[in-house]
Design a protein around this motif. Structure first.
Motif, short mmCIF file in Angstrom:
data_model
loop_
_atom_site.label_atom_id
_atom_site.label_comp_id
_atom_site.label_asym_id
_atom_site.label_seq_id
_atom_site.Cartn_x
_atom_site.Cartn_y
_atom_site.Cartn_z
N MET A 1 92.11 5.87 -7.71
CA MET A 1 91.03 5.10 -8.27
C MET A 1 90.61 5.67 -9.63
O MET A 1 90.52 4.94 -10.60
CB MET A 1 89.85 5.10 -7.29
N ILE A 2 90.36 6.98 -9.68
CA ILE A 2 90.00 7.66 -10.92
C ILE A 2 91.05 8.73 -11.21
O ILE A 2 91.41 9.51 -10.34
CB ILE A 2 88.62 8.35 -10.82
N ASP A 3 91.53 8.73 -12.43
CA ASP A 3 92.46 9.77 -12.89
C ASP A 3 91.61 10.90 -13.47
O ASP A 3 91.23 10.88 -14.64
CB ASP A 3 93.40 9.19 -13.94
N TRP A 4 91.28 11.86 -12.62
CA TRP A 4 90.39 12.94 -13.04
C TRP A 4 90.99 13.80 -14.13
O TRP A 4 90.25 14.36 -14.95
CB TRP A 4 89.95 13.76 -11.84
N ALA A 5 92.31 13.90 -14.17
CA ALA A 5 92.94 14.65 -15.26
C ALA A 5 92.66 13.97 -16.60
O ALA A 5 92.40 14.64 -17.61
CB ALA A 5 94.45 14.77 -15.02
#
Length: 105
Positions: A1-5
């Protein structure tokens, strides 16, 4: 959902203060398009999906970006509209919650 990188990379690129400004601008601009989507109306589905896709990718909202890419391609073929927009709205709302909670929620 979210690409934290990607979120971390963007924060590193612009700094904490500018990141907060970028995030605020992103959320405001996306909300403007989502209002049209929730009403099932758009002057140009393809352009709106493209704008959201680009913005979402920049901010790490990968699921939203993918749904927008699908909608953009369908719009280019004359088939996208309110049903694709509804999926984008739902994904964005869930992604925003995850984003606001952070990577360790």
């Amino acid at each position: 959902m979210i690409d934290w990188a990607r979120v971390s990379e963007l924060r590193d690129e612009v700094g904490d203060e500018a990141f907060e400004e970028v995030t605020e601008l992103f959320l405001e601009e996306v909300e403007e398009v989502l209002i049209k989507f929730e009403a099932g109306q758009s002057a140009s589905w393809e352009e709106d999906f493209h704008f959201l896709k680009s913005s979402a990718l920049n901010m790490g909202f990968t699921e939203v970006a993918q749904l927008c890419q699908d909608g953009e391609l369908r719009a280019r073929q004359g088939g996208a509209g309110a049903s694709e927009a509804a999926a984008v709205v739902a994904s964005f709302r869930a992604s925003r919650v995850a984003f606001e909670q952070g990577p360790h929620a």
